[in-house]
Structure formats: C-alpha cells, structure tokens
Design a protein around this motif. Sequence first.
Motif, PDB file in Angstrom:
ATOM      1  N   LEU A  21       0.860  -1.188   0.000  1.00 35.10           N
ATOM      2  CA  LEU A  21       0.000   0.000   0.000  1.00 35.10           C
ATOM      3  C   LEU A  21       0.893   1.234   0.000  1.00 35.10           C
ATOM      4  O   LEU A  21       1.786   1.367   0.853  1.00 35.10           O
ATOM      5  N   ARG A  22       0.644   2.127  -0.940  1.00 33.12           N
ATOM      6  CA  ARG A  22       1.392   3.386  -1.039  1.00 33.12           C
ATOM      7  C   ARG A  22       0.406   4.528  -0.921  1.00 33.12           C
ATOM      8  O   ARG A  22      -0.686   4.459  -1.487  1.00 33.12           O
ATOM      9  N   PHE A  23       0.812   5.573  -0.199  1.00 29.66           N
ATOM     10  CA  PHE A  23      -0.132   6.656   0.061  1.00 29.66           C
ATOM     11  C   PHE A  23      -0.462   7.424  -1.213  1.00 29.66           C
ATOM     12  O   PHE A  23      -1.640   7.678  -1.504  1.00 29.66           O
ATOM     13  N   SER A  24       0.529   7.817  -1.979  1.00 24.80           N
ATOM     14  CA  SER A  24       0.262   8.575  -3.204  1.00 24.80           C
ATOM     15  C   SER A  24       1.267   8.171  -4.274  1.00 24.80           C
ATOM     16  O   SER A  24       2.314   7.570  -3.995  1.00 24.80           O
ATOM     17  N   GLU A  25       0.938   8.515  -5.520  1.00 24.89           N
ATOM     18  CA  GLU A  25       1.814   8.181  -6.629  1.00 24.89           C
ATOM     19  C   GLU A  25       3.091   9.001  -6.618  1.00 24.89           C
ATOM     20  O   GLU A  25       4.110   8.586  -7.184  1.00 24.89           O
ATOM     21  N   ASP A  26       3.083  10.174  -5.990  1.00 25.46           N
ATOM     22  CA  ASP A  26       4.271  11.020  -5.960  1.00 25.46           C
ATOM     23  C   ASP A  26       5.338  10.460  -5.035  1.00 25.46           C
ATOM     24  O   ASP A  26       6.528  10.768  -5.206  1.00 25.46           O
ATOM     25  N   ASP A  27       4.911   9.653  -4.031  1.00 27.79           N
ATOM     26  CA  ASP A  27       5.883   9.113  -3.070  1.00 27.79           C
ATOM     27  C   ASP A  27       6.449   7.802  -3.603  1.00 27.79           C
ATOM     28  O   ASP A  27       6.237   6.714  -3.049  1.00 27.79           O
ATOM     29  N   PRO A 134       1.921  -1.924  -5.826  1.00 24.09           N
ATOM     30  CA  PRO A 134       1.255  -1.354  -4.640  1.00 24.09           C
ATOM     31  C   PRO A 134      -0.082  -0.703  -4.995  1.00 24.09           C
ATOM     32  O   PRO A 134      -0.273  -0.177  -6.093  1.00 24.09           O
ATOM     33  N   LEU A 135      -0.979  -0.773  -4.035  1.00 19.10           N
ATOM     34  CA  LEU A 135      -2.266  -0.090  -4.153  1.00 19.10           C
ATOM     35  C   LEU A 135      -2.089   1.365  -3.737  1.00 19.10           C
ATOM     36  O   LEU A 135      -1.466   1.655  -2.707  1.00 19.10           O
ATOM     37  N   ILE A 136      -2.662   2.285  -4.495  1.00 20.20           N
ATOM     38  CA  ILE A 136      -2.499   3.717  -4.257  1.00 20.20           C
ATOM     39  C   ILE A 136      -3.702   4.228  -3.479  1.00 20.20           C
ATOM     40  O   ILE A 136      -4.857   3.998  -3.858  1.00 20.20           O
ATOM     41  N   VAL A 137      -3.434   4.944  -2.377  1.00 20.75           N
ATOM     42  CA  VAL A 137      -4.505   5.474  -1.536  1.00 20.75           C
ATOM     43  C   VAL A 137      -5.031   6.789  -2.088  1.00 20.75           C
ATOM     44  O   VAL A 137      -6.226   6.976  -2.291  1.00 20.75           O
ATOM     45  N   SER A 138      -4.136   7.740  -2.334  1.00 21.67           N
ATOM     46  CA  SER A 138      -4.526   9.087  -2.768  1.00 21.67           C
ATOM     47  C   SER A 138      -4.086   9.292  -4.212  1.00 21.67           C
ATOM     48  O   SER A 138      -2.901   9.169  -4.540  1.00 21.67           O
ATOM     49  N   THR A 139      -5.068   9.567  -5.060  1.00 26.07           N
ATOM     50  CA  THR A 139      -4.782   9.857  -6.464  1.00 26.07           C
ATOM     51  C   THR A 139      -5.340  11.222  -6.823  1.00 26.07           C
ATOM     52  O   THR A 139      -5.984  11.883  -6.016  1.00 26.07           O
ATOM     53  N   ALA A 140      -5.100  11.631  -8.065  1.00 26.00           N
ATOM     54  CA  ALA A 140      -5.610  12.928  -8.508  1.00 26.00           C
ATOM     55  C   ALA A 140      -7.135  12.921  -8.589  1.00 26.00           C
ATOM     56  O   ALA A 140      -7.786  13.951  -8.344  1.00 26.00           O
ATOM     57  N   ASP A 141      -7.721  11.791  -8.924  1.00 29.31           N
ATOM     58  CA  ASP A 141      -9.180  11.704  -9.026  1.00 29.31           C
ATOM     59  C   ASP A 141      -9.842  11.624  -7.651  1.00 29.31           C
ATOM     60  O   ASP A 141     -10.942  12.147  -7.459  1.00 29.31           O
ATOM     61  N   ARG A 142      -9.209  10.965  -6.698  1.00 25.32           N
ATOM     62  CA  ARG A 142      -9.773  10.816  -5.346  1.00 25.32           C
ATOM     63  C   ARG A 142      -8.691  11.135  -4.307  1.00 25.32           C
ATOM     64  O   ARG A 142      -8.126  10.241  -3.691  1.00 25.32           O
ATOM     65  N   PRO A 143      -8.388  12.404  -4.114  1.00 20.61           N
ATOM     66  CA  PRO A 143      -7.339  12.781  -3.155  1.00 20.61           C
ATOM     67  C   PRO A 143      -7.790  12.551  -1.717  1.00 20.61           C
ATOM     68  O   PRO A 143      -8.963  12.716  -1.377  1.00 20.61           O
ATOM     69  N   VAL A 144      -6.844  12.170  -0.867  1.00 18.48           N
ATOM     70  CA  VAL A 144      -7.092  11.972   0.561  1.00 18.48           C
ATOM     71  C   VAL A 144      -6.393  13.101   1.308  1.00 18.48           C
ATOM     72  O   VAL A 144      -5.173  13.282   1.184  1.00 18.48           O
ATOM     73  N   LYS A 145      -7.152  13.847   2.078  1.00 27.04           N
ATOM     74  CA  LYS A 145      -6.609  15.001   2.783  1.00 27.04           C
ATOM     75  C   LYS A 145      -5.848  14.557   4.029  1.00 27.04           C
ATOM     76  O   LYS A 145      -6.264  13.634   4.730  1.00 27.04           O
ATOM     77  N   THR A 146      -4.737  15.248   4.276  1.00 27.10           N
ATOM     78  CA  THR A 146      -3.921  14.984   5.464  1.00 27.10           C
ATOM     79  C   THR A 146      -3.510  16.304   6.088  1.00 27.10           C
ATOM     80  O   THR A 146      -3.686  17.382   5.502  1.00 27.10           O
ATOM     81  N   GLY A 147      -2.960  16.217   7.306  1.00 26.36           N
ATOM     82  CA  GLY A 147      -2.450  17.402   7.971  1.00 26.36           C
ATOM     83  C   GLY A 147      -3.528  18.410   8.294  1.00 26.36           C
ATOM     84  O   GLY A 147      -4.643  18.067   8.703  1.00 26.36           O
ATOM     85  N   ILE A 148      -3.206  19.705   8.072  1.00 29.32           N
ATOM     86  CA  ILE A 148      -4.139  20.765   8.436  1.00 29.32           C
ATOM     87  C   ILE A 148      -5.382  20.749   7.559  1.00 29.32           C
ATOM     88  O   ILE A 148      -6.473  21.109   8.013  1.00 29.32           O
ATOM     89  N   ARG A 149      -5.277  20.288   6.333  1.00 27.03           N
ATOM     90  CA  ARG A 149      -6.460  20.188   5.466  1.00 27.03           C
ATOM     91  C   ARG A 149      -7.433  19.138   6.007  1.00 27.03           C
ATOM     92  O   ARG A 149      -8.656  19.320   5.945  1.00 27.03           O
ATOM     93  N   LYS A 150      -6.902  18.082   6.558  1.00 29.83           N
ATOM     94  CA  LYS A 150      -7.755  17.058   7.149  1.00 29.83           C
ATOM     95  C   LYS A 150      -8.450  17.591   8.397  1.00 29.83           C
ATOM     96  O   LYS A 150      -9.633  17.334   8.627  1.00 29.83           O
TER      97      LYS A 150
END
Length: 279
Positions: A21-27, A134-150
């Motif tokens: 499992l990978r959080f995002s494609e950029d990582d 790996p399965l991607i958690v946050s993508t451009a189509d379905r972003p997952v908010k983290t940090g202060i945005r969350k």
Amino acid sequence: MAPSEDQHACVIPGGFTVLSLRFSEDDAHAALHQLCVKEHRVRSESNTNRPLDRTLFVLNVPPYCSQSVITDVFSRFGSIQSVELNEKPGPSESSDTESEYFTAKRRQCFRVAYIVFEDPSSVNAAKRHPLNAPLIVSTADRPVKTGIRKWIQQYSDSLINSSSLQQDVDQFMNDYDRRKQEEAERQKEEAEQQLEDEEGWVKVKRGNRGVKVRPHSETADERTLQKEKKKKERKELQNFYSWQHRNTQKEHIAELRKKFEEDKQRIALLRAQRKFRPY
C-alpha cells in the motif's frame, strides 16, 4: 514467506496474502505499507452481513484509511457491497449513538476491515494481486486530505446544520406523539374490554382470528383475585358447631339487654324533663 501458485503473490503462514500500500503516486521512494488479507472463513460467527464466500478479511489497516478510502482502493477487484472497520477482529461493533449528529469519537489506531464484494471472484482477485504492484490510496481523481487540510475538513463536518437538525427533531417528536397516542388508544380499548357488569360478567369480543378471547392484564388479574376473595368470605361457614351457635345467641341476648337498659334510661330522662315545676 512461501510463494503461491502465482509467482507475484506473496503468501505468509496463516493463509494471509501480503499486499503493498502506497499513500500517493508522488511518493515513489517512500516506504510501502503492507496489508494482510485472506478470505473470511469463521463459520461459528452468526453474522449475515459477512457472507463466507464474498468477504475479504484485511489486517493492519492504517488510521488514514476510512471506509470510503478502503472502498476506492479495493474497488479495482470488483464491485463492493459494504466495508466494515473495527478496532479488532470479532463481531460487529454496534454504535451506541442513535443520531447522525452526535457520533462517538473514534480512537486513532490500526484497524481490521471486512470487505464484502458482490461477486466471489473478487476475493480471489484480491488474493492473487502481486506484491510488487502497490495499491495507491490518494490519487488525482480521489485525493485523501492529510495534515491541516484534514483537520479543517473534520471541523467543517462537525458543524451541525440547524435547519436539518430542526427537521429531524420535529420528525422525532411527531413519531413520539404518534406512538403515545397509539398507546393511549390501546390502553383505552383494553380498559373497555375489561369492564364488568353488576353480576361480574366480562364482555368478550372476537379476536383477530375469529376466536373469542378474554383480555389479560395486571389490572384485570388483580380485580379477579379481589372478587374471588370476597366470594370466598361470603361462603365461609358460620356457626357450624353447636357451641358456636350458643355463643352467638348469648352475645345477641346480651346486646338486646344492654340496648333495653339504655332505652329505659332515655325514657326516664325524657319523663323527668316533661314534669311540670311552676316554682
């Protein structure tokens, strides 16, 4: 780790398949998180919401994966019917709150998931998924908010819309009034069925199935017991023995003599008061 029939899948002891499992494609160079999945096969568990042939059991679900995130990640294997997240394996965790506006705060921890697919083949597809993909958690189509945005999103979700809350409160009160009215009508009908006439007869009405029944309630049972007690007292044998009869006659004669003496004294007093005394 023991290789399975598919060379890309990784199976560990216990029958679990390891998925990356990978959080995002950029990582691309970030560390991967690993999930352990297998088919749910607990036959002793009497839960119809978890079919044995269509339920995937997932361990080590990270805290940032909500039900919607799990649904989006595993929907690549097939249509998903439901997703259940618990703190530990076992029966379903029932919520104590009855309103959607007041939900209990959930502890941030790793969880287990029960994913129910619509097709049994989706479970096998998830188990055969290769470890190096790996399965991607946050993508451009379905972003997952983290940090202060969350945090901002959680705060916005915690704000209650007054109009919708008032509408639900009114609906709840209307339902409550309707239930109270139905209860009052039921009690009134029950009281009418329990009315007895002067001779103690109860009016019996025909039931739903055309059978004559007598209503039973705590009030009716208590009234019946009191009536039987009074009837028993009336039927008790009095002066059954000869000595009881003689004593009763002696008491009656003594009462008559006492009353006679009282009457004599009252008459003498009246005569004394009527005597003429000019001086």
